[in-house]
Design a protein around this motif. Sequence first.
Motif, short mmCIF file in Angstrom:
data_model
loop_
_atom_site.label_atom_id
_atom_site.label_comp_id
_atom_site.label_asym_id
_atom_site.label_seq_id
_atom_site.Cartn_x
_atom_site.Cartn_y
_atom_site.Cartn_z
N ALA A 22 38.30 32.77 24.23
CA ALA A 22 38.12 31.93 25.41
C ALA A 22 36.75 31.28 25.36
O ALA A 22 35.74 31.95 25.12
N VAL A 40 40.37 27.22 24.64
CA VAL A 40 40.64 28.34 23.75
C VAL A 40 40.49 27.83 22.32
O VAL A 40 41.02 26.77 21.97
N THR A 100 40.03 35.98 30.55
CA THR A 100 40.76 36.95 29.73
C THR A 100 41.21 38.15 30.56
O THR A 100 42.35 38.62 30.43
N ILE A 143 46.79 36.25 24.41
CA ILE A 143 45.62 36.25 25.30
C ILE A 143 44.35 36.08 24.47
O ILE A 143 44.13 36.83 23.50
N GLU A 185 37.66 37.76 24.97
CA GLU A 185 36.65 37.32 25.92
C GLU A 185 35.40 36.78 25.22
O GLU A 185 34.70 35.92 25.75
#
Length: 415
Positions: free
Chosen positions: A136, A141, A170, A196, A199
């Motif tokens: 992220a 992204v 995240t 996902i 972070e």
Amino acid sequence: MLYCLRVLGVAALMTTTTTLSAIADDLPRSTPAAEGLSAEKLAEVGKVMNRLVDERHIAGGQVMIARHGKVVFDEVYGQRDLDAGLPVEHDTIFRIYSMSKAITSAAAMMLVDEGKLELDAPVGKYLPELADVKVADGDQVRPAERTLTVADLFLHTSGIPYGSKNGSRTERMMEASGVLDRDTSLAEMTTKLAEIPLEFEPGTDWKYGAGIDVLGRVVEVAAGMPLDEFLAERIFQPLGMGDTAFYVPADKQPRFATNYAPKEEGGLNVIDAAHKSPYLTKPGLFSGGGGLVGTVPDYMRFLLMVQAGGEWQGQRLLSLESIEKMTTNQVPEEAGWVTFGPAVRTGVGYGLGFSVTTTADAGRQDEYGWGGAASTHYWVSPRDGLIVVTMEQRMPYSSETEDLVKPIVYGAIEE
């Protein structure tokens, strides 16, 4: 129940249960005086614990202390179930939550010892779904510039946090996707994680999270067996940890403690009653980061093995090299110290299994340990030959017991 399968004849199998009384009696024991501790000063532990019970900070608890490899103090306090009036006993079963992490880490290090797992290898080598992780970056992204390694999973430098509705992008995605849903599986968990973004770039920061749960899936793949079976076969059975598992079977439910939360006006509320807890059924997802239940004697056996350099009763479970990596700081300097929210624990690092105090300013130098969400805790001081395990059932996590008991124990050392 954790059953030990023993071969009878050629093909016949029967199941046997290791009773906790046998486990507890098998622990090496001594007296405080024989191991250089003041029994009079240790008696203050009981006064502190009973006060916490009387003031309803906790319903009950247990404290066990070992020195020089021998248990010298083992006391229980209060009740495991206030409504039923059931006391905490020496074989009470507790939710140990994140105390599961060290056990899963030990399992992974066994595979490292056997050459089946490489610490510096990309996680994608074992979990192809995580071969091309993203990071992220504000509202965007992008592909990760650094490799997500197996070591990152141990160290909480992976960029894989826990879920939070009010956290980072995240964390919000982790929460919304139900990554750690106990009714799924570790394979489904990593499939969700593939969607996902991390972070932060792996290895560049420290943030407590679900990396050890991913490591549990790595163990499954590298070992070729489910995590619960691997832990039972390679750790719980050799150590005699007969009450440690991912759920509490029906015949052990009477020994299971209820979990509580403090009321604003004082006292305690039930948040997970022992007789109807989700822990009474076997989960689909074996959370190596926080899913185990167990007893104080069981966890003491695990820590005694670690303190002894990876051996237990003449059997080697882990190499000395692995124990050293587990109990000394392995976090890259750029990732910094252990942090929780804005609080930085300066001088506290993390090994491949435990937090580690690296300087005297941060506490007892070289001390390692951790805790669990229901306010269970343990610490080991190699310099003092000391192990302390405390368990209670109170959420959210409170360090009150540790803060009160730790100075008493260290103050009781006479030689």
